[in-house]
Design an enzyme around this catalytic site. Structure first.
Site, short mmCIF file in Angstrom:
data_model
loop_
_atom_site.label_atom_id
_atom_site.label_comp_id
_atom_site.label_asym_id
_atom_site.label_seq_id
_atom_site.Cartn_x
_atom_site.Cartn_y
_atom_site.Cartn_z
N ASN A 9 0.87 -1.17 0.00
CA ASN A 9 0.00 0.00 0.00
C ASN A 9 0.91 1.22 0.00
OD1 ASN A 9 -1.76 2.07 0.47
ND2 ASN A 9 -2.40 1.38 2.50
N TRP A 10 1.00 1.84 -1.17
CA TRP A 10 1.95 2.96 -1.32
C TRP A 10 1.44 4.25 -0.67
CZ3 TRP A 10 4.63 2.87 -6.82
CH2 TRP A 10 5.23 1.61 -7.00
N LYS A 11 0.17 4.24 -0.26
CA LYS A 11 -0.45 5.43 0.37
C LYS A 11 -0.23 6.67 -0.52
CE LYS A 11 -0.09 3.08 4.75
NZ LYS A 11 -0.03 3.13 6.21
N HIS A 94 -9.44 1.10 4.62
CA HIS A 94 -8.19 1.28 5.38
C HIS A 94 -8.44 2.22 6.55
CE1 HIS A 94 -4.09 2.42 6.40
NE2 HIS A 94 -3.71 1.31 5.80
N GLU A 96 -6.79 4.59 7.74
CA GLU A 96 -6.53 6.01 7.48
C GLU A 96 -7.74 6.66 6.82
OE1 GLU A 96 -2.79 5.39 5.51
OE2 GLU A 96 -1.94 4.76 7.44
N GLU A 166 -5.45 -5.08 10.21
CA GLU A 166 -4.47 -4.04 10.48
C GLU A 166 -4.81 -3.33 11.79
OE1 GLU A 166 -2.33 -2.85 6.55
OE2 GLU A 166 -3.88 -1.40 7.03
N GLY A 172 2.59 2.02 10.91
CA GLY A 172 3.58 3.09 10.83
C GLY A 172 4.26 3.43 12.14
N SER A 213 3.45 -2.38 10.41
CA SER A 213 4.89 -2.45 10.70
C SER A 213 5.51 -3.79 10.29
CB SER A 213 5.15 -2.15 12.18
OG SER A 213 4.75 -0.83 12.49
N GLY A 234 2.99 -1.22 4.28
CA GLY A 234 3.00 0.21 4.02
C GLY A 234 4.41 0.71 3.74
N GLY A 235 5.05 1.26 4.75
CA GLY A 235 6.37 1.88 4.59
C GLY A 235 7.40 1.03 3.86
P1 13P Z 1 3.12 0.18 7.73
O1 13P Z 1 3.63 -1.10 7.09
O2 13P Z 1 3.86 1.39 7.31
O3 13P Z 1 2.97 0.04 9.20
O4 13P Z 1 1.62 0.40 7.14
C1 13P Z 1 0.73 -0.64 7.15
C2 13P Z 1 -0.45 -0.26 6.37
O5 13P Z 1 -1.19 0.64 6.73
C3 13P Z 1 -0.70 -0.99 5.12
O6 13P Z 1 -1.96 -0.71 4.61
#
Ligand code: 13P
Length: 250
Positions: A9-11, A94, A96, A166, A172, A213, A234-235
């Site tokens: 997930n590149w956000k 998600h 967010e 999640e 994050g 994470s 994510g990251g």
């Molecule tokens: P991180 O891997 O940065 O914690 O993010 C997870 C995420 O929100 C994937 O959708």
């Protein structure tokens, strides 16, 4: 046997040209890891150029949100058909989006209906906040999210759904959920409602991911769990570390 699944997930990261550069960096090193289903969920503006880059690749492409109407006067929104011209997947619900953009269980359900009926594959996210976790509400919250998300979703569409657990407090933060604990939560709050709604056979084929994470260094701990089939990253999806995570799944 459920095929392992790792999605990035590149956000809100990477312009179109930066996205192309990242795909060109990752793709050759992922090419031989065909035992894993790999999906890049990129910003809307990167869908078209990344789709061109992935034409000859088994790597899937997805968006990170979708509107529930097919078309109309909805300024700034993107429909399932618009995504489908470029990609096969969409992330829905998600945390967010739930936290910052007024996403509710009901709108998650509406987006699920629209995406699946249009022919998209869905990665639907559920998970508890830190506060809910501390108040021991994890089971209640995720069970509710699950039941409403899948309301009126036909059994025949489940083959196009992947679920991601999640925990919001793990996203994050570097504070990944203990892998055994994540497996327990997935078993009792995600797989159990699927059994109750659709039966034992449906749950056998249902892929459930962990997200929050996930790193190259801890990915394997999740992938060895019996109820976890992969990760939503994510990251670490924006770095060569993503290859390590896919390798761990393979
Ligand atoms: P991180 O891997 O940065 O914690 O993010 C997870 C995420 O929100 C994937 O959708």
């Amino acid at each position: 046997m459920r095929k392992p699944f790792v999605a990035g997930n590149w956000k809100m990261h990477k312009t179109a040209s930066e996205a192309i550069a990242l795909v060109d960096e990752l793709q050759p090193k992922l090419a031989d890891l065909t035992s894993v289903e790999i999906v890049f969920c990129v910003p809307f503006t990167a869908l078209c150029p990344v789709a061109n880059r992935l034409k000859a690749s088994p790597i899937g492409l997805g968006a990170q949100n979708v509107h529930w109407e097919n078309q109309g006067a909805f300024t700034g929104e993107i429909s399932a058909a618009m995504i489908l011209e470029f990609g096969q997947y969409v992330i829905i619900g998600h945390s967010e989006r739930r936290t910052y953009f007024c996403e509710t269980d009901e709108t998650v359900n509406k987006r699920m209906q629209a995406a699946l009926n249009a022919g998209l594959h869905v990665i639907v996210c559920v998970g508890e906040t830190l506060e809910e976790n501390e108040k021991s509400q994890t089971e209640e919250v995720i069970t509710r999210q699950m039941r409403i998300a899948f309301n009126d979703i036909d059994l025949s569409l489940l083959k196009d759904v992947v679920i991601a657990y999640e925990p919001v407090w793990a996203i994050g933060t570097g504070l990944a959920c203990d892998a055994q604990k994540a497996n327990e939560i997935i078993k009792y709050t995600i797989r159990k409602p699927i059994i109750e709604m659709y039966g034992e056979e449906a749950v056998r084929d249902m892929r459930v991911l962990y997200g929050g994470s996930v790193k190259g260094s801890n990915a394997k701990e999740y992938f060895v769990q019996p109820d976890i089939d992969g990760a939503l990253v994510g990251g670490a999806a924006l770095k060569p570390e993503f290859i390590e995570i896919v390798r761990a799944a393979a």
